[in-house]
Motif scaffolding. Structure first.
Motif, PDB file in Angstrom:
ATOM      1  N   LEU A  72       0.867  -1.203   0.048  1.00  0.00           N
ATOM      2  CA  LEU A  72       0.027   0.070   0.003  1.00  0.00           C
ATOM      3  C   LEU A  72       0.931   1.203   0.071  1.00  0.00           C
ATOM      4  O   LEU A  72       1.800   1.380   1.043  1.00  0.00           O
ATOM      5  CB  LEU A  72      -0.771  -0.007   1.181  1.00  0.00           C
ATOM      6  N   ILE A  73       0.695   1.966  -0.788  1.00  0.00           N
ATOM      7  CA  ILE A  73       1.503   3.393  -1.110  1.00  0.00           C
ATOM      8  C   ILE A  73       0.511   4.537  -0.749  1.00  0.00           C
ATOM      9  O   ILE A  73      -0.418   4.374  -1.381  1.00  0.00           O
ATOM     10  CB  ILE A  73       2.104   3.435  -2.686  1.00  0.00           C
ATOM     11  N   VAL A  74       0.716   5.272   0.267  1.00  0.00           N
ATOM     12  CA  VAL A  74      -0.071   6.267   0.773  1.00  0.00           C
ATOM     13  C   VAL A  74       0.717   7.660   0.276  1.00  0.00           C
ATOM     14  O   VAL A  74       1.823   7.872   0.908  1.00  0.00           O
ATOM     15  CB  VAL A  74      -0.448   6.117   2.233  1.00  0.00           C
ATOM     16  N   PHE A  75      -0.147   8.505  -0.328  1.00  0.00           N
ATOM     17  CA  PHE A  75       0.439   9.943  -0.582  1.00  0.00           C
ATOM     18  C   PHE A  75      -0.280  10.880   0.169  1.00  0.00           C
ATOM     19  O   PHE A  75      -1.589  11.028   0.154  1.00  0.00           O
ATOM     20  CB  PHE A  75       0.247  10.112  -2.162  1.00  0.00           C
ATOM     21  N   GLY A  76       0.682  11.509   0.980  1.00  0.00           N
ATOM     22  CA  GLY A  76       0.090  12.472   1.959  1.00  0.00           C
ATOM     23  C   GLY A  76       0.032  12.138   3.537  1.00  0.00           C
ATOM     24  O   GLY A  76      -0.322  10.972   3.915  1.00  0.00           O
ATOM     25  N   ALA A  77       0.853  12.920   4.123  1.00  0.00           N
ATOM     26  CA  ALA A  77       0.825  12.804   5.587  1.00  0.00           C
ATOM     27  C   ALA A  77       0.150  13.378   6.551  1.00  0.00           C
ATOM     28  O   ALA A  77       0.226  14.686   6.904  1.00  0.00           O
ATOM     29  CB  ALA A  77       2.339  13.192   6.050  1.00  0.00           C
TER      30      ALA A  77
ATOM     31  N   ALA B 236      -2.121   8.060   8.839  1.00  0.00           N
ATOM     32  CA  ALA B 236      -1.853   7.384   9.649  1.00  0.00           C
ATOM     33  C   ALA B 236      -2.756   6.352  10.343  1.00  0.00           C
ATOM     34  O   ALA B 236      -2.322   5.188  10.455  1.00  0.00           O
ATOM     35  CB  ALA B 236      -1.683   8.408  11.088  1.00  0.00           C
ATOM     36  N   ALA B 237      -4.022   6.534  10.285  1.00  0.00           N
ATOM     37  CA  ALA B 237      -5.137   5.562  10.550  1.00  0.00           C
ATOM     38  C   ALA B 237      -5.106   4.529   9.495  1.00  0.00           C
ATOM     39  O   ALA B 237      -5.005   3.398   9.677  1.00  0.00           O
ATOM     40  CB  ALA B 237      -6.466   6.181  10.603  1.00  0.00           C
ATOM     41  N   LEU B 238      -4.896   5.003   8.362  1.00  0.00           N
ATOM     42  CA  LEU B 238      -4.870   3.965   7.130  1.00  0.00           C
ATOM     43  C   LEU B 238      -3.831   3.152   7.232  1.00  0.00           C
ATOM     44  O   LEU B 238      -3.762   2.063   7.107  1.00  0.00           O
ATOM     45  CB  LEU B 238      -5.172   4.722   5.645  1.00  0.00           C
ATOM     46  N   SER B 239      -2.555   3.706   7.482  1.00  0.00           N
ATOM     47  CA  SER B 239      -1.230   2.950   7.496  1.00  0.00           C
ATOM     48  C   SER B 239      -1.259   1.749   8.545  1.00  0.00           C
ATOM     49  O   SER B 239      -1.117   0.612   8.377  1.00  0.00           O
ATOM     50  CB  SER B 239      -0.237   3.747   7.866  1.00  0.00           C
ATOM     51  N   SER B 240      -1.895   2.176   9.753  1.00  0.00           N
ATOM     52  CA  SER B 240      -2.065   1.320  10.822  1.00  0.00           C
ATOM     53  C   SER B 240      -3.080  -0.018  10.480  1.00  0.00           C
ATOM     54  O   SER B 240      -2.658  -1.102  10.802  1.00  0.00           O
ATOM     55  CB  SER B 240      -2.490   1.985  12.089  1.00  0.00           C
ATOM     56  N   ALA B 241      -4.371   0.582  10.274  1.00  0.00           N
ATOM     57  CA  ALA B 241      -5.044  -0.541   9.817  1.00  0.00           C
ATOM     58  C   ALA B 241      -4.696  -1.503   8.632  1.00  0.00           C
ATOM     59  O   ALA B 241      -5.031  -2.667   8.694  1.00  0.00           O
ATOM     60  CB  ALA B 241      -6.388   0.126   9.315  1.00  0.00           C
ATOM     61  N   ALA B 242      -3.914  -0.972   7.513  1.00  0.00           N
ATOM     62  CA  ALA B 242      -3.395  -1.821   6.333  1.00  0.00           C
ATOM     63  C   ALA B 242      -2.411  -2.582   6.932  1.00  0.00           C
ATOM     64  O   ALA B 242      -2.398  -3.810   6.491  1.00  0.00           O
ATOM     65  CB  ALA B 242      -3.119  -0.932   5.618  1.00  0.00           C
ATOM     66  N   GLN B 243      -1.772  -2.414   7.717  1.00  0.00           N
ATOM     67  CA  GLN B 243      -0.743  -3.043   8.303  1.00  0.00           C
ATOM     68  C   GLN B 243      -1.209  -4.388   9.280  1.00  0.00           C
ATOM     69  O   GLN B 243      -0.648  -5.506   9.146  1.00  0.00           O
ATOM     70  CB  GLN B 243       0.343  -2.476   9.299  1.00  0.00           C
ATOM     71  N   VAL B 244      -2.433  -4.148   9.866  1.00  0.00           N
ATOM     72  CA  VAL B 244      -2.950  -5.192  10.590  1.00  0.00           C
ATOM     73  C   VAL B 244      -3.678  -6.357   9.458  1.00  0.00           C
ATOM     74  O   VAL B 244      -3.498  -7.406   9.784  1.00  0.00           O
ATOM     75  CB  VAL B 244      -4.299  -4.771  11.142  1.00  0.00           C
ATOM     76  N   LEU B 245      -3.810  -5.759   8.454  1.00  0.00           N
ATOM     77  CA  LEU B 245      -4.465  -6.760   7.228  1.00  0.00           C
ATOM     78  C   LEU B 245      -3.224  -7.244   6.478  1.00  0.00           C
ATOM     79  O   LEU B 245      -3.321  -8.126   5.634  1.00  0.00           O
ATOM     80  CB  LEU B 245      -5.159  -5.948   6.309  1.00  0.00           C
ATOM     81  N   GLY B 246      -1.998  -6.991   6.769  1.00  0.00           N
ATOM     82  CA  GLY B 246      -0.793  -7.616   6.143  1.00  0.00           C
ATOM     83  C   GLY B 246      -0.071  -7.119   5.243  1.00  0.00           C
ATOM     84  O   GLY B 246       0.831  -7.228   4.640  1.00  0.00           O
ATOM     85  N   TYR B 247      -0.629  -5.679   4.976  1.00  0.00           N
ATOM     86  CA  TYR B 247       0.153  -4.771   3.765  1.00  0.00           C
ATOM     87  C   TYR B 247       1.430  -4.004   4.282  1.00  0.00           C
ATOM     88  O   TYR B 247       1.596  -3.969   5.427  1.00  0.00           O
ATOM     89  CB  TYR B 247      -0.933  -3.751   3.536  1.00  0.00           C
ATOM     90  N   ARG B 248       2.463  -4.294   3.380  1.00  0.00           N
ATOM     91  CA  ARG B 248       3.664  -3.432   3.538  1.00  0.00           C
ATOM     92  C   ARG B 248       3.206  -2.089   3.175  1.00  0.00           C
ATOM     93  O   ARG B 248       2.603  -1.734   2.176  1.00  0.00           O
ATOM     94  CB  ARG B 248       4.729  -3.812   2.852  1.00  0.00           C
ATOM     95  N   VAL B 249       3.354  -1.075   4.005  1.00  0.00           N
ATOM     96  CA  VAL B 249       2.900   0.470   3.866  1.00  0.00           C
ATOM     97  C   VAL B 249       4.220   1.259   3.402  1.00  0.00           C
ATOM     98  O   VAL B 249       5.283   1.290   4.438  1.00  0.00           O
ATOM     99  CB  VAL B 249       2.148   0.685   5.072  1.00  0.00           C
ATOM    100  N   THR B 250       4.002   2.196   2.432  1.00  0.00           N
ATOM    101  CA  THR B 250       4.800   3.235   2.353  1.00  0.00           C
ATOM    102  C   THR B 250       4.009   4.522   2.103  1.00  0.00           C
ATOM    103  O   THR B 250       2.941   4.610   1.743  1.00  0.00           O
ATOM    104  CB  THR B 250       5.477   3.212   0.725  1.00  0.00           C
ATOM    105  N   VAL B 251       4.697   5.519   2.986  1.00  0.00           N
ATOM    106  CA  VAL B 251       4.039   7.042   3.091  1.00  0.00           C
ATOM    107  C   VAL B 251       4.901   7.715   2.640  1.00  0.00           C
ATOM    108  O   VAL B 251       6.099   8.016   2.785  1.00  0.00           O
ATOM    109  CB  VAL B 251       3.694   7.357   4.381  1.00  0.00           C
ATOM    110  N   CYS B 252       4.572   8.589   1.500  1.00  0.00           N
ATOM    111  CA  CYS B 252       5.090   9.671   0.717  1.00  0.00           C
ATOM    112  C   CYS B 252       4.613  10.869   0.893  1.00  0.00           C
ATOM    113  O   CYS B 252       3.389  11.048   0.644  1.00  0.00           O
ATOM    114  CB  CYS B 252       5.352   9.412  -0.621  1.00  0.00           C
TER     115      CYS B 252
END
Length: 307
Positions: A131-136, A141-157
């Motif tokens: 999961l690549i998220v653009f915009g900090a 932050a909420a999307l990053s945390s929830a996606a990691q619970v589902l097993g996604y590797r997350v990148t925030v740019c």
């Protein structure tokens, strides 16, 4: 087994000897899917193999396997009256293989290799999803945390170092860079999910155009309907085809009535999951047929069955 791999490996590291039960065949309706596993060490249970159904009986089989080390396969089904006595009332038929979690299985779990569970059944190693998220921002932050619970590797740019910090996005890869510049060299494939949560006019349309031109499985963008209309007009001005624009999920997320950042994260991920499986996203109470059909494109990732 991969679903509970971390807990299995931790238990083994702590000195536990485990019997692990895996659903190797499910016909009809059942609460879980093929490949779901549960383990027992003689005192406590790890995981859940059938949402509560038949688990007491499976524990009894695990006790036998722990006692003599001999693998066993048990079946519960619609034609088996004993299924109702152990809690299987959903009308499905389960075939469950129980074995000791031996060194070969432990090694495969640790290395994320395919598991030869039993003759005729191989559980495929999980496919890494990115999961690549653009915009900090707080939504990110909420999307990053929830996606990691589902097993996604997350990148925030995000180009703003003040907002894009490891403390704000624990567990995520942090990229402080101009989004369009970084995207030009980013690794994106058909397992990548792209969520543009910022709508900075300086790069919004250009970034989305790049994302739509990539092989990403999902491209979504946050914003009001007015923002969406401006975004689409800008994409058309850039020569983006109508076919590509049709791929864009904007405004992003399912209509769940979400208002908080956490609820919004759930709404976004719900759309991501529905898109991945080409699901209707309708309430199950309004649909018919199997609740857990195996999509053709993901069937090989779940299991290989021998004739």
């Amino acid at each position: 087994m991969f679903e509970i791999a971390d807990r299995l490996l931790a238990a083994v590291a702590a000195g536990s000897r485990l019997a692990v039960a895996t659903a190797v065949s499910i016909d009809g309706s059942a609460p879980r899917t093929v490949g779901t596993s549960m383990a027992f060490d003689g005192a406590s249970v790890i995981g859940s193999i059938a949402g509560g159904c038949v688990e007491g009986a499976v524990v009894e089989t695990c006790e036998l396997v722990l006692s003599d080390g001999i693998p066993r396969t048990v079946e519960y089904g619609v034609s088996d009256e004993s299924a109702y006595s152990v809690g299987l009332t959903c009308g499905g038929q389960l075939r469950i293989h129980v074995q000791i979690l031996d060194d070969d299985l432990i090694s495969a779990l640790a290395a994320q290799r395919d598991l030869d569970v039993c003759a005729g059944f191989t559980e495929r190693a999980p496919v890494e999803r990115h999961l690549i998220v653009f915009g900090a921002m707080e939504f990110s932050a909420a999307l990053s945390s929830a996606a990691q619970v589902l097993g996604y590797r997350v990148t925030v740019c995000d180009p703003r170092s003040l907002f894009t910090t490891p403390a704000r996005f624990p567990g995520a890869e942090i990229v402080v860079s101009w989004p369009t510049v970084w995207f030009e060299t980013a690794e994106v494939d058909e397992r990548t999910v792209i969520c543009v949560l910022s709508h900075d006019a300086r790069f919004d349309a250009e970034l989305i155009a790049l994302a739509l031109d990539s092989p990403a499985a999902f491209v979504g963008a946050m914003g009001s309907r007015r923002t969406h209309d401006r975004r689409v007009a800008s994409l058309r001005e850039r020569g983006v085809s109508e076919e590509a624009i049709a791929r864009l999920r904007s405004p992003i997320g399912l209509d769940l009535g979400a208002s908080t950042v956490e609820e919004t994260a759930v709404a976004i991920l719900a759309e991501v999951i529905a898109s991945r499986f080409a699901a209707s996203a309708l309430p199950l109470s309004t649909t018919a047929g199997a609740i857990h059909p195996v999509p053709v494109r993901d069937a090989a990732a779940l299991a290989v069955r021998a004739d």
